[in-house]
Design a protein around this motif. Structure first.
Motif, PDB file in Angstrom:
ATOM      1  N   ILE A   1     -13.981  -0.807  -4.399  1.00  0.00           N
ATOM      2  CA  ILE A   1     -12.804  -1.295  -5.121  1.00  0.00           C
ATOM      3  C   ILE A   1     -12.142  -2.422  -4.340  1.00  0.00           C
ATOM      4  O   ILE A   1     -12.029  -2.371  -3.112  1.00  0.00           O
ATOM      5  CB  ILE A   1     -11.780  -0.152  -5.329  1.00  0.00           C
ATOM      6  CG1 ILE A   1     -12.437   1.033  -6.034  1.00  0.00           C
ATOM      7  CG2 ILE A   1     -10.587  -0.631  -6.138  1.00  0.00           C
ATOM      8  CD1 ILE A   1     -11.540   2.250  -6.129  1.00  0.00           C
ATOM      9  N   MET A   2     -11.722  -3.428  -5.057  1.00  0.00           N
ATOM     10  CA  MET A   2     -10.853  -4.457  -4.513  1.00  0.00           C
ATOM     11  C   MET A   2      -9.781  -4.748  -5.560  1.00  0.00           C
ATOM     12  O   MET A   2      -9.919  -4.377  -6.731  1.00  0.00           O
ATOM     13  CB  MET A   2     -11.616  -5.735  -4.163  1.00  0.00           C
ATOM     14  CG  MET A   2     -12.173  -6.484  -5.367  1.00  0.00           C
ATOM     15  SD  MET A   2     -12.791  -8.111  -4.924  1.00  0.00           S
ATOM     16  CE  MET A   2     -11.272  -8.938  -4.444  1.00  0.00           C
ATOM     17  N   SER A   3      -8.702  -5.393  -5.135  1.00  0.00           N
ATOM     18  CA  SER A   3      -7.623  -5.671  -6.085  1.00  0.00           C
ATOM     19  C   SER A   3      -7.054  -7.057  -5.843  1.00  0.00           C
ATOM     20  O   SER A   3      -7.122  -7.597  -4.733  1.00  0.00           O
ATOM     21  CB  SER A   3      -6.511  -4.615  -5.969  1.00  0.00           C
ATOM     22  OG  SER A   3      -5.802  -4.778  -4.749  1.00  0.00           O
ATOM     23  N   VAL A   4      -6.496  -7.611  -6.895  1.00  0.00           N
ATOM     24  CA  VAL A   4      -5.766  -8.880  -6.825  1.00  0.00           C
ATOM     25  C   VAL A   4      -4.422  -8.660  -7.506  1.00  0.00           C
ATOM     26  O   VAL A   4      -4.256  -7.741  -8.315  1.00  0.00           O
ATOM     27  CB  VAL A   4      -6.532 -10.034  -7.503  1.00  0.00           C
ATOM     28  CG1 VAL A   4      -7.824 -10.342  -6.765  1.00  0.00           C
ATOM     29  CG2 VAL A   4      -6.810  -9.711  -8.959  1.00  0.00           C
TER      30      VAL A   4
ATOM     31  N   PRO B   1      -4.682   5.607  -8.827  1.00  0.00           N
ATOM     32  CA  PRO B   1      -3.506   5.004  -9.477  1.00  0.00           C
ATOM     33  C   PRO B   1      -2.918   3.909  -8.593  1.00  0.00           C
ATOM     34  O   PRO B   1      -3.489   3.510  -7.584  1.00  0.00           O
ATOM     35  CB  PRO B   1      -2.545   6.186  -9.615  1.00  0.00           C
ATOM     36  CG  PRO B   1      -2.910   7.085  -8.470  1.00  0.00           C
ATOM     37  CD  PRO B   1      -4.398   6.945  -8.301  1.00  0.00           C
ATOM     38  N   VAL B   2      -1.736   3.440  -8.983  1.00  0.00           N
ATOM     39  CA  VAL B   2      -1.073   2.384  -8.215  1.00  0.00           C
ATOM     40  C   VAL B   2      -0.806   2.828  -6.790  1.00  0.00           C
ATOM     41  O   VAL B   2      -0.862   2.049  -5.846  1.00  0.00           O
ATOM     42  CB  VAL B   2       0.235   1.964  -8.913  1.00  0.00           C
ATOM     43  CG1 VAL B   2       0.991   0.936  -8.077  1.00  0.00           C
ATOM     44  CG2 VAL B   2      -0.062   1.398 -10.292  1.00  0.00           C
ATOM     45  N   SER B   3      -0.523   4.125  -6.608  1.00  0.00           N
ATOM     46  CA  SER B   3      -0.260   4.636  -5.269  1.00  0.00           C
ATOM     47  C   SER B   3      -1.487   4.585  -4.381  1.00  0.00           C
ATOM     48  O   SER B   3      -1.394   4.707  -3.161  1.00  0.00           O
ATOM     49  CB  SER B   3       0.253   6.072  -5.357  1.00  0.00           C
ATOM     50  OG  SER B   3      -0.692   6.906  -6.016  1.00  0.00           O
ATOM     51  N   CYS B   4      -2.658   4.423  -4.974  1.00  0.00           N
ATOM     52  CA  CYS B   4      -3.900   4.334  -4.212  1.00  0.00           C
ATOM     53  C   CYS B   4      -4.077   2.941  -3.631  1.00  0.00           C
ATOM     54  O   CYS B   4      -4.205   2.775  -2.417  1.00  0.00           O
ATOM     55  CB  CYS B   4      -5.072   4.708  -5.122  1.00  0.00           C
ATOM     56  SG  CYS B   4      -6.708   4.348  -4.459  1.00  0.00           S
ATOM     57  N   ILE B   5      -4.075   1.941  -4.477  1.00  0.00           N
ATOM     58  CA  ILE B   5      -4.192   0.543  -4.065  1.00  0.00           C
ATOM     59  C   ILE B   5      -3.307  -0.286  -4.982  1.00  0.00           C
ATOM     60  O   ILE B   5      -3.384  -0.160  -6.202  1.00  0.00           O
ATOM     61  CB  ILE B   5      -5.650   0.038  -4.151  1.00  0.00           C
ATOM     62  CG1 ILE B   5      -6.574   0.858  -3.260  1.00  0.00           C
ATOM     63  CG2 ILE B   5      -5.738  -1.437  -3.746  1.00  0.00           C
ATOM     64  CD1 ILE B   5      -8.032   0.479  -3.387  1.00  0.00           C
ATOM     65  N   ALA B   6      -2.483  -1.123  -4.408  1.00  0.00           N
ATOM     66  CA  ALA B   6      -1.595  -1.953  -5.211  1.00  0.00           C
ATOM     67  C   ALA B   6      -2.383  -3.066  -5.895  1.00  0.00           C
ATOM     68  O   ALA B   6      -3.449  -3.474  -5.438  1.00  0.00           O
ATOM     69  CB  ALA B   6      -0.503  -2.547  -4.326  1.00  0.00           C
TER      70      ALA B   6
ATOM     71  N   ASP C   1     -19.218   0.861  -9.673  1.00  0.00           N
ATOM     72  CA  ASP C   1     -19.597   2.267  -9.500  1.00  0.00           C
ATOM     73  C   ASP C   1     -20.924   2.321  -8.748  1.00  0.00           C
ATOM     74  O   ASP C   1     -21.949   1.831  -9.239  1.00  0.00           O
ATOM     75  CB  ASP C   1     -19.708   2.943 -10.871  1.00  0.00           C
ATOM     76  CG  ASP C   1     -19.957   4.444 -10.765  1.00  0.00           C
ATOM     77  OD1 ASP C   1     -20.191   4.944  -9.645  1.00  0.00           O
ATOM     78  OD2 ASP C   1     -19.929   5.117 -11.818  1.00  0.00           O
ATOM     79  N   LEU C   2     -20.901   2.931  -7.563  1.00  0.00           N
ATOM     80  CA  LEU C   2     -22.121   3.022  -6.751  1.00  0.00           C
ATOM     81  C   LEU C   2     -22.908   4.286  -7.025  1.00  0.00           C
ATOM     82  O   LEU C   2     -23.971   4.490  -6.436  1.00  0.00           O
ATOM     83  CB  LEU C   2     -21.746   2.962  -5.257  1.00  0.00           C
ATOM     84  CG  LEU C   2     -20.987   1.715  -4.803  1.00  0.00           C
ATOM     85  CD1 LEU C   2     -20.638   1.809  -3.329  1.00  0.00           C
ATOM     86  CD2 LEU C   2     -21.803   0.461  -5.074  1.00  0.00           C
ATOM     87  N   GLY C   3     -22.393   5.142  -7.893  1.00  0.00           N
ATOM     88  CA  GLY C   3     -23.104   6.374  -8.229  1.00  0.00           C
ATOM     89  C   GLY C   3     -22.879   7.468  -7.196  1.00  0.00           C
ATOM     90  O   GLY C   3     -22.077   7.347  -6.274  1.00  0.00           O
ATOM     91  N   GLU C   4     -23.606   8.573  -7.374  1.00  0.00           N
ATOM     92  CA  GLU C   4     -23.471   9.700  -6.456  1.00  0.00           C
ATOM     93  C   GLU C   4     -24.152   9.390  -5.119  1.00  0.00           C
ATOM     94  O   GLU C   4     -25.172   8.696  -5.075  1.00  0.00           O
ATOM     95  CB  GLU C   4     -24.080  10.960  -7.073  1.00  0.00           C
ATOM     96  CG  GLU C   4     -23.326  11.475  -8.291  1.00  0.00           C
ATOM     97  CD  GLU C   4     -23.851  12.814  -8.766  1.00  0.00           C
ATOM     98  OE1 GLU C   4     -24.814  13.326  -8.140  1.00  0.00           O
ATOM     99  OE2 GLU C   4     -23.315  13.349  -9.753  1.00  0.00           O
ATOM    100  N   ILE C   5     -23.556   9.908  -4.059  1.00  0.00           N
ATOM    101  CA  ILE C   5     -24.100   9.703  -2.717  1.00  0.00           C
ATOM    102  C   ILE C   5     -24.274  11.053  -2.045  1.00  0.00           C
ATOM    103  O   ILE C   5     -23.648  12.050  -2.429  1.00  0.00           O
ATOM    104  CB  ILE C   5     -23.192   8.802  -1.864  1.00  0.00           C
ATOM    105  CG1 ILE C   5     -21.801   9.424  -1.701  1.00  0.00           C
ATOM    106  CG2 ILE C   5     -23.086   7.413  -2.478  1.00  0.00           C
ATOM    107  CD1 ILE C   5     -20.905   8.644  -0.764  1.00  0.00           C
TER     108      ILE C   5
END
Length: 369
Positions: free
Chosen positions: A76-79, A109-114, A121-125
Protein backbone atom coordinates in the motif's frame (compact mmCIF):
# COMPACT_ATOMS: atom_id res chain seq x y z
CA UNK A 1 -24.36 -36.82 34.82
CA UNK A 2 -23.06 -33.43 33.80
CA UNK A 3 -23.15 -32.14 30.27
CA UNK A 4 -19.87 -32.43 28.32
CA UNK A 5 -18.00 -29.12 28.09
CA UNK A 6 -17.87 -27.38 24.75
CA UNK A 7 -15.02 -25.28 23.42
CA UNK A 8 -15.24 -22.60 20.80
CA UNK A 9 -12.60 -21.22 18.53
CA UNK A 10 -12.70 -17.60 17.47
CA UNK A 11 -11.01 -16.16 14.41
CA UNK A 12 -9.92 -12.58 14.74
CA UNK A 13 -8.90 -10.36 11.88
CA UNK A 14 -5.83 -8.30 12.63
CA UNK A 15 -3.61 -6.06 10.59
CA UNK A 16 0.15 -5.78 10.89
CA UNK A 17 1.99 -2.94 9.20
CA UNK A 18 5.48 -3.77 7.98
CA UNK A 19 7.61 -0.88 6.69
CA UNK A 20 9.88 -1.30 3.69
CA UNK A 21 13.43 -2.13 4.68
CA UNK A 22 14.73 0.39 2.18
CA UNK A 23 13.17 2.89 -0.20
CA UNK A 24 14.81 5.07 -2.85
CA UNK A 25 12.82 7.93 -4.36
CA UNK A 26 14.20 9.77 -7.38
CA UNK A 27 12.26 12.70 -8.82
CA UNK A 28 12.63 15.42 -11.42
CA UNK A 29 10.12 18.28 -11.41
CA UNK A 30 9.23 20.86 -14.03
CA UNK A 31 7.56 23.98 -12.65
CA UNK A 32 5.27 26.29 -14.57
CA UNK A 33 3.57 29.51 -13.52
CA UNK A 34 -0.12 29.86 -14.25
CA UNK A 35 -2.24 32.94 -13.90
CA UNK A 36 -5.94 33.23 -13.20
CA UNK A 37 -7.14 36.80 -13.18
CA UNK A 38 -4.75 38.78 -11.02
CA UNK A 39 -3.46 35.71 -9.16
CA UNK A 40 -0.41 33.63 -10.03
CA UNK A 41 0.64 30.24 -8.75
CA UNK A 42 3.27 27.59 -9.31
CA UNK A 43 2.32 24.14 -10.57
CA UNK A 44 4.86 21.33 -10.69
CA UNK A 45 4.89 18.18 -12.79
CA UNK A 46 7.19 15.61 -11.23
CA UNK A 47 8.27 12.29 -12.63
CA UNK A 48 9.28 9.94 -9.83
CA UNK A 49 10.68 6.45 -9.49
CA UNK A 50 10.17 4.58 -6.24
CA UNK A 51 12.28 1.49 -5.71
CA UNK A 52 12.47 -0.53 -2.53
CA UNK A 53 12.21 -3.81 -0.74
CA UNK A 54 9.91 -5.22 1.93
CA UNK A 55 11.01 -8.18 4.02
CA UNK A 56 8.47 -10.11 6.07
CA UNK A 57 9.52 -11.37 9.52
CA UNK A 58 10.78 -14.89 10.18
CA UNK A 59 7.41 -15.74 11.70
CA UNK A 60 4.17 -13.84 11.43
CA UNK A 61 2.30 -13.73 14.73
CA UNK A 62 -0.62 -11.87 16.23
CA UNK A 63 -0.21 -9.22 18.90
CA UNK A 64 -0.60 -11.86 21.66
CA UNK A 65 1.93 -14.24 20.09
CA UNK A 66 -0.43 -16.66 18.41
CA UNK A 67 0.18 -17.89 14.87
CA UNK A 68 -1.54 -16.28 11.94
CA UNK A 69 -3.78 -18.34 9.72
CA UNK A 70 -3.78 -17.73 5.96
CA UNK A 71 -2.30 -14.21 6.11
CA UNK A 72 -2.76 -12.08 3.04
CA UNK A 73 -0.32 -9.34 2.04
CA UNK A 74 -1.04 -5.98 0.44
CA UNK A 75 1.49 -3.44 -0.71
CA UNK A 76 0.00 0.00 0.00
CA UNK A 77 1.03 3.55 -0.71
CA UNK A 78 -0.96 6.77 -0.42
CA UNK A 79 -1.07 10.27 -1.86
CA UNK A 80 -2.89 13.28 -0.50
CA UNK A 81 -5.09 13.56 -3.59
CA UNK A 82 -5.40 10.93 -6.33
CA UNK A 83 -6.37 13.67 -8.80
CA UNK A 84 -2.68 14.59 -8.87
CA UNK A 85 -1.64 11.20 -10.30
CA UNK A 86 -1.09 11.76 -14.03
CA UNK A 87 -0.21 8.26 -15.23
CA UNK A 88 -1.79 4.84 -14.82
CA UNK A 89 0.96 3.47 -12.60
CA UNK A 90 2.11 -0.09 -13.08
CA UNK A 91 4.20 -1.47 -10.24
CA UNK A 92 6.78 -4.18 -10.77
CA UNK A 93 6.80 -6.82 -8.01
CA UNK A 94 9.82 -9.13 -8.08
CA UNK A 95 10.12 -8.59 -11.83
CA UNK A 96 6.41 -9.04 -12.57
CA UNK A 97 4.27 -6.03 -13.57
CA UNK A 98 1.06 -5.51 -11.61
CA UNK A 99 -1.63 -2.85 -11.84
CA UNK A 100 -2.32 -0.68 -8.83
CA UNK A 101 -5.86 -0.34 -7.53
CA UNK A 102 -7.34 2.56 -5.63
CA UNK A 103 -10.03 2.86 -3.01
CA UNK A 104 -10.64 2.06 0.63
CA UNK A 105 -9.65 -1.19 2.29
CA UNK A 106 -11.81 -2.39 5.17
CA UNK A 107 -8.79 -3.46 7.18
CA UNK A 108 -6.93 -0.20 6.52
CA UNK A 109 -9.05 2.85 7.42
CA UNK A 110 -7.79 6.42 7.67
CA UNK A 111 -6.27 5.60 11.04
CA UNK A 112 -4.06 3.05 9.27
CA UNK A 113 -2.49 5.32 6.65
CA UNK A 114 -3.45 8.90 5.91
CA UNK A 115 -4.38 10.00 2.42
CA UNK A 116 -5.97 8.27 -0.56
CA UNK A 117 -4.64 4.76 -1.05
CA UNK A 118 -3.21 2.85 -3.99
CA UNK A 119 -2.50 -0.82 -3.42
CA UNK A 120 -1.74 -4.18 -4.98
CA UNK A 121 -2.93 -7.52 -3.60
CA UNK A 122 0.03 -9.89 -3.21
CA UNK A 123 -2.14 -12.84 -2.25
CA UNK A 124 -1.65 -15.28 0.61
CA UNK A 125 1.84 -15.71 2.04
CA UNK A 126 3.46 -18.36 4.22
CA UNK A 127 3.51 -17.09 7.83
CA UNK A 128 6.46 -19.32 8.73
CA UNK A 129 8.81 -18.38 5.90
CA UNK A 130 10.37 -14.94 5.43
CA UNK A 131 9.81 -13.36 2.07
CA UNK A 132 11.50 -10.50 0.22
CA UNK A 133 9.33 -8.34 -1.99
CA UNK A 134 11.17 -6.02 -4.35
CA UNK A 135 9.15 -3.33 -6.07
CA UNK A 136 9.63 -0.53 -8.55
CA UNK A 137 7.03 2.11 -9.34
CA UNK A 138 7.17 4.96 -11.88
CA UNK A 139 4.85 7.74 -10.82
CA UNK A 140 3.88 11.06 -12.41
CA UNK A 141 2.36 13.67 -10.12
CA UNK A 142 1.01 17.19 -10.52
CA UNK A 143 0.71 19.51 -7.55
CA UNK A 144 0.99 23.07 -6.33
CA UNK A 145 3.16 25.01 -3.90
CA UNK A 146 5.00 22.13 -2.22
CA UNK A 147 6.00 18.48 -2.57
CA UNK A 148 6.18 16.38 0.60
CA UNK A 149 7.41 12.79 0.89
CA UNK A 150 6.94 10.68 4.01
CA UNK A 151 10.03 8.55 4.78
CA UNK A 152 8.15 5.40 5.84
CA UNK A 153 10.94 2.87 5.21
CA UNK A 154 13.67 1.78 7.61
CA UNK A 155 16.23 3.42 5.33
CA UNK A 156 15.12 6.24 3.01
CA UNK A 157 16.96 7.96 0.19
CA UNK A 158 15.30 10.86 -1.59
CA UNK A 159 16.73 12.87 -4.48
CA UNK A 160 14.88 15.71 -6.17
CA UNK A 161 15.82 17.92 -9.11
CA UNK A 162 13.90 20.83 -10.56
CA UNK A 163 14.23 23.81 -12.88
CA UNK A 164 12.73 26.12 -10.21
CA UNK A 165 15.42 28.47 -8.79
CA UNK A 166 13.64 29.43 -5.54
CA UNK A 167 13.13 26.35 -3.33
CA UNK A 168 12.53 26.37 0.40
CA UNK A 169 13.61 23.14 2.08
CA UNK A 170 10.95 22.82 4.76
CA UNK A 171 9.67 19.78 6.58
CA UNK A 172 11.26 18.00 9.53
CA UNK A 173 14.27 16.64 7.65
CA UNK A 174 16.81 18.90 5.97
CA UNK A 175 18.72 17.75 2.88
CA UNK A 176 22.10 16.13 3.35
CA UNK A 177 23.24 17.85 0.16
CA UNK A 178 21.65 20.64 -1.85
CA UNK A 179 22.49 22.98 -4.70
CA UNK A 180 20.52 26.05 -5.77
CA UNK A 181 21.23 28.14 -8.86
CA UNK A 182 19.41 30.16 -11.48
CA UNK A 183 18.95 26.95 -13.47
CA UNK A 184 17.15 25.14 -10.63
CA UNK A 185 17.87 23.13 -7.51
CA UNK A 186 18.97 19.69 -6.37
CA UNK A 187 18.41 18.11 -2.97
CA UNK A 188 19.40 14.78 -1.45
CA UNK A 189 18.06 13.36 1.82
CA UNK A 190 19.00 10.35 3.92
CA UNK A 191 16.48 9.42 6.64
CA UNK A 192 16.69 6.36 8.89
CA UNK A 193 14.06 4.77 11.10
CA UNK A 194 15.94 6.11 14.15
CA UNK A 195 15.08 9.70 13.25
CA UNK A 196 11.38 9.32 12.49
CA UNK A 197 8.31 7.97 14.25
CA UNK A 198 6.68 5.27 12.13
CA UNK A 199 3.11 5.86 13.36
CA UNK A 200 3.35 9.63 12.93
CA UNK A 201 4.89 9.17 9.50
CA UNK A 202 1.96 7.02 8.37
CA UNK A 203 -0.44 9.70 9.62
CA UNK A 204 1.44 12.51 7.87
CA UNK A 205 2.00 14.24 11.19
CA UNK A 206 4.81 16.57 10.10
CA UNK A 207 7.28 13.74 9.42
CA UNK A 208 8.09 14.89 5.89
CA UNK A 209 10.85 15.54 3.43
CA UNK A 210 9.41 18.69 1.88
CA UNK A 211 10.26 21.32 -0.73
CA UNK A 212 8.16 24.46 -1.05
CA UNK A 213 8.21 26.48 -4.27
CA UNK A 214 8.73 30.12 -3.38
CA UNK A 215 8.01 33.11 -5.60
CA UNK A 216 10.18 35.87 -4.09
CA UNK A 217 9.17 38.58 -6.55
CA UNK A 218 5.41 38.22 -6.91
CA UNK A 219 3.54 41.48 -7.16
CA UNK A 220 2.01 41.31 -3.70
CA UNK A 221 5.33 40.62 -2.01
CA UNK A 222 6.90 43.48 -3.97
CA UNK A 223 4.01 45.77 -2.99
CA UNK A 224 4.39 44.83 0.69
CA UNK A 225 8.11 45.58 0.50
CA UNK A 226 7.37 48.92 -1.14
CA UNK A 227 4.88 49.89 1.59
CA UNK A 228 7.38 48.94 4.30
CA UNK A 229 9.93 51.32 2.80
CA UNK A 230 7.21 53.87 2.02
CA UNK A 231 7.12 55.42 5.50
CA UNK A 232 10.87 55.83 5.40
CA UNK A 233 10.70 57.56 2.01
CA UNK A 234 8.00 59.93 3.22
CA UNK A 235 10.17 60.84 6.21
CA UNK A 236 13.18 61.37 3.95
CA UNK A 237 11.13 63.66 1.72
CA UNK A 238 9.90 65.64 4.73
CA UNK A 239 13.48 65.85 5.91
CA UNK A 240 14.45 67.32 2.55
CA UNK A 241 11.64 69.84 2.93
CA UNK A 242 12.90 70.81 6.35
CA UNK A 243 16.50 71.23 5.18
CA UNK A 244 15.29 73.36 2.25
CA UNK A 245 13.21 75.46 4.62
CA UNK A 246 16.24 76.02 6.88
CA UNK A 247 18.83 76.70 4.20
CA UNK A 248 16.59 78.91 2.03
CA UNK A 249 15.05 80.58 5.07
CA UNK A 250 11.70 80.14 3.38
CA UNK A 251 9.00 78.65 5.60
CA UNK A 252 6.95 75.75 4.21
CA UNK A 253 3.41 75.50 5.49
CA UNK A 254 2.24 72.25 7.18
CA UNK A 255 -0.49 71.94 4.54
CA UNK A 256 2.23 71.75 1.88
CA UNK A 257 3.91 68.97 3.86
CA UNK A 258 0.57 67.19 4.03
CA UNK A 259 -0.22 67.48 0.31
CA UNK A 260 3.19 66.19 -0.75
CA UNK A 261 2.90 63.34 1.78
CA UNK A 262 -0.48 62.37 0.35
CA UNK A 263 0.96 62.38 -3.17
CA UNK A 264 3.73 60.03 -1.99
CA UNK A 265 1.18 57.76 -0.34
CA UNK A 266 -0.97 57.61 -3.47
CA UNK A 267 2.07 56.26 -5.33
CA UNK A 268 1.80 52.96 -3.41
CA UNK A 269 -1.94 52.73 -4.03
CA UNK A 270 -1.41 53.29 -7.76
CA UNK A 271 1.41 50.74 -7.77
CA UNK A 272 -0.72 47.97 -6.27
CA UNK A 273 -3.75 48.77 -8.44
CA UNK A 274 -1.77 48.94 -11.71
CA UNK A 275 0.35 45.85 -10.97
CA UNK A 276 -2.82 43.73 -10.91
CA UNK A 277 -3.35 44.52 -14.61
CA UNK A 278 0.07 45.22 -16.13
CA UNK A 279 3.60 43.89 -15.44
CA UNK A 280 5.11 45.19 -12.21
CA UNK A 281 7.94 47.14 -13.83
CA UNK A 282 5.49 48.99 -16.06
CA UNK A 283 3.14 49.69 -13.13
CA UNK A 284 6.07 51.03 -11.11
CA UNK A 285 7.18 53.29 -13.97
CA UNK A 286 3.69 54.73 -14.51
CA UNK A 287 3.00 55.31 -10.80
CA UNK A 288 6.42 56.83 -10.13
CA UNK A 289 6.28 59.10 -13.20
CA UNK A 290 2.79 60.35 -12.31
CA UNK A 291 3.63 61.10 -8.67
CA UNK A 292 7.03 62.65 -9.35
CA UNK A 293 5.54 64.84 -12.09
CA UNK A 294 2.73 66.00 -9.83
CA UNK A 295 5.05 66.80 -6.91
CA UNK A 296 7.55 68.60 -9.16
CA UNK A 297 4.82 70.76 -10.70
CA UNK A 298 3.38 71.57 -7.26
CA UNK A 299 6.71 72.43 -5.65
CA UNK A 300 7.73 74.64 -8.56
CA UNK A 301 4.91 76.96 -7.50
CA UNK A 302 5.14 76.37 -3.75
CA UNK A 303 8.88 77.05 -3.56
CA UNK A 304 8.86 79.99 -5.92
CA UNK A 305 10.50 78.60 -9.07
CA UNK A 306 11.19 75.63 -11.30
CA UNK A 307 14.71 75.25 -9.94
CA UNK A 308 13.73 74.00 -6.46
CA UNK A 309 10.84 72.00 -7.89
CA UNK A 310 13.00 70.21 -10.47
CA UNK A 311 15.66 69.64 -7.81
CA UNK A 312 13.15 67.91 -5.57
CA UNK A 313 11.84 65.93 -8.56
CA UNK A 314 15.36 64.74 -9.33
CA UNK A 315 15.81 63.70 -5.70
CA UNK A 316 12.54 61.77 -5.75
CA UNK A 317 13.56 60.08 -8.99
CA UNK A 318 16.71 58.87 -7.26
CA UNK A 319 14.67 57.66 -4.27
CA UNK A 320 12.31 55.66 -6.44
CA UNK A 321 15.21 54.24 -8.42
CA UNK A 322 16.82 52.99 -5.21
CA UNK A 323 13.48 51.58 -4.02
CA UNK A 324 13.04 49.64 -7.27
CA UNK A 325 16.48 48.11 -6.84
CA UNK A 326 15.70 47.15 -3.25
CA UNK A 327 12.40 45.53 -4.22
CA UNK A 328 14.03 43.27 -6.81
CA UNK A 329 17.04 42.34 -4.72
CA UNK A 330 16.11 39.10 -2.96
CA UNK A 331 19.40 38.70 -1.07
CA UNK A 332 20.81 42.24 -0.81
CA UNK A 333 17.76 44.35 0.08
CA UNK A 334 18.96 45.10 3.62
CA UNK A 335 22.48 45.92 2.42
CA UNK A 336 21.28 48.29 -0.31
CA UNK A 337 18.82 50.00 2.04
CA UNK A 338 21.47 50.44 4.75
CA UNK A 339 23.99 51.93 2.31
CA UNK A 340 21.36 54.28 0.93
CA UNK A 341 20.38 55.50 4.41
CA UNK A 342 24.02 56.05 5.29
CA UNK A 343 24.53 58.13 2.14
CA UNK A 344 21.35 60.15 2.85
CA UNK A 345 22.37 60.84 6.44
CA UNK A 346 25.92 61.68 5.38
CA UNK A 347 24.68 64.14 2.78
CA UNK A 348 22.54 65.96 5.38
CA UNK A 349 25.39 66.07 7.86
CA UNK A 350 27.88 67.38 5.29
CA UNK A 351 25.40 69.96 3.95
CA UNK A 352 24.57 71.33 7.40
CA UNK A 353 27.94 70.96 9.12
CA UNK A 354 28.44 74.76 9.35
CA UNK A 355 24.84 75.56 10.22
CA UNK A 356 24.22 77.15 13.61
CA UNK A 357 21.04 75.36 14.68
CA UNK A 358 20.57 77.77 17.62
CA UNK A 359 19.96 80.59 15.15
CA UNK A 360 17.44 78.64 13.06
CA UNK A 361 14.11 80.47 13.25
CA UNK A 362 15.68 83.52 14.87
CA UNK A 363 17.21 85.02 11.74
CA UNK A 364 16.22 88.63 11.09
CA UNK A 365 13.66 88.90 8.34
CA UNK A 366 15.00 92.25 7.18
CA UNK A 367 14.71 95.80 8.45
CA UNK A 368 11.39 97.60 8.42
CA UNK A 369 11.47 100.98 6.66
Amino acid sequence: QGQPSKSRKRLLEQTQQIPASQLTTLGKAHVETRQRGIYRGQIYHVGMTLEGEVETPQKLETANGRPMLNPRAFLIMSVSDLRGVDNAPVITINGSPRKLQSGNLKFCPVSCIAGEKMYVDLGEIDPTAPRKIKFSLPLSLTGTQSLAIAPVAESNTVELKSDWPHPSFTGRFLPRQHEVSKQGFFGSWQVSNLSRNFEKTLQGDGEFVQVTLMDPVNIYLLAIRAVKYGILFVLLTFGGFFITEVLRRSPIHPIQYLLVGLALAIFFLLLIALSEHVPFHLAYLIAATACIGLITFYLAGALGGWGPGVGFGAGLTGLYGVLYGILHSEDNALLIGSIFLFIALGSVMVGTRRLNWYRVGNEPQGEVA
